[in-house]
Design an enzyme around this catalytic site. Sequence first.
Site, PDB file in Angstrom:
ATOM      1  N   LYS A   1     -11.886  10.961  10.451  1.00  0.00           N
ATOM      2  CA  LYS A   1     -11.048   9.853  10.913  1.00  0.00           C
ATOM      3  C   LYS A   1      -9.775   9.709  10.071  1.00  0.00           C
ATOM      4  CE  LYS A   1     -14.046   7.333  13.897  1.00  0.00           C
ATOM      5  NZ  LYS A   1     -15.213   6.509  14.098  1.00  0.00           N
ATOM      6  N   ARG A   2      -9.802  10.249   8.848  1.00  0.00           N
ATOM      7  CA  ARG A   2      -8.607  10.115   8.001  1.00  0.00           C
ATOM      8  C   ARG A   2      -7.502  11.127   8.365  1.00  0.00           C
ATOM      9  NH1 ARG A   2     -12.698  12.231   5.332  1.00  0.00           N
ATOM     10  NH2 ARG A   2     -12.511  14.406   4.750  1.00  0.00           N
TER      11      ARG A   2
END
Length: 283
Positions: A245-246
Site C-alpha cells: 500500500k505504500r
Amino acid sequence: MLTRFAPSPTGELHLGHAYSAVLAHEAARAAEGRFLVRLDDIDGSRSREEYVAASLADLAWLGIAWDGEPARQSARLGDYAAALETLRDRGLVYPCFCTRADIAASLSAPHGPSGAIYPGTCRHLSDAERARRIGAELHCWRLDTARSLAEAGELMWEEVGQGRRVADPLAHGDIVLARKDAPASYHLASTLDDAMMGVTHVIRGADLIASTDVHRLLQALLGLPTPLYRHHALVCGPDGKRLAKRDAAASLASLRACGQDGHALAADLAADRLPAGYSLQNP
Ligand code: GLU
C-alpha cells in the site's frame, strides 16, 4: 458462479488490487454469474471511511460494476461472535493472555506460513486460572488447531486448474480467531463471510494461499461449504517486489491522476498485460 473482491479500507488500492478485482469480475461476467464487493473494515484502528469511498471510486474507474450494495464486515460482528461462541462451547478455542513480546521471547517460536507459531503457553492453563485472568487481562482467542484437526480429519480444497490441495492448518499453530483489538480475525471473518455471501470461487492473490489451510479447517468445524479457489500471481513493481500500500506510484489514484484510461487498464490486466515496469510473479 459468484465471486468477490474484498479490499481492506486501510489505504489506497494499487495495481495488485486492480488485477485481483478484474480477474474476479471477469470470471463472474464470463459465466453470467454475480460479482460482489465486500469491505473488510473490522480493523477499527486502521480502517478509514475515506478509503472505502476511494476504493469504490477506483473500481468504478476500472469499469467494474458490482452486484448489490457492498457488504461490510463491521455490520456482521454478531455473526462472528456467535461462531466463536460455538467453537468455545466445543472446547476448540482458548483465551490467550500472551503479549507479542512474550511470544517473541519464547525460544520455541519457529516461523510458519503466517508468522511466528504460537508456542501454546496459554493452551495449558487450568480452567481456574483462565477464569481468574479473563476478567482482568486483555486476551485474544486462539484455535486449538491440533484438537480441531483431530475432529475435522483430512482436509482438501480444489485449486482451479491445478487440482486438489491438502490443507495443512497445523503448520500455522494455534491461530488467533478474535483479537484483543478487533472482534474477529481476518481468518474467521473472511471464512464466515464467503460462506454467507454464497461465494463459489475465491479469487485472490497467491500471498493468501497459506491462509486457505486455516479457512478450510474453519469451514469444516463450522459446517460451511468449501468454495473453489484460484490464487493468482502477484503484481510486482520495478524493483521486483510485490506491491504494497505504500507504493504510491502504483496506486490507482495516481494512475488516474496521470490521465490513464481505467477501462483500458482493466482490459490489459484481464489479458495479463501490465503497465511498463510491472510484472506478474508467483511467490
Ligand atoms: N481484505 C483482505 C485483503 O485485502 C481480503 C483477502 C481475501 O481476498 O480473502 O487482503
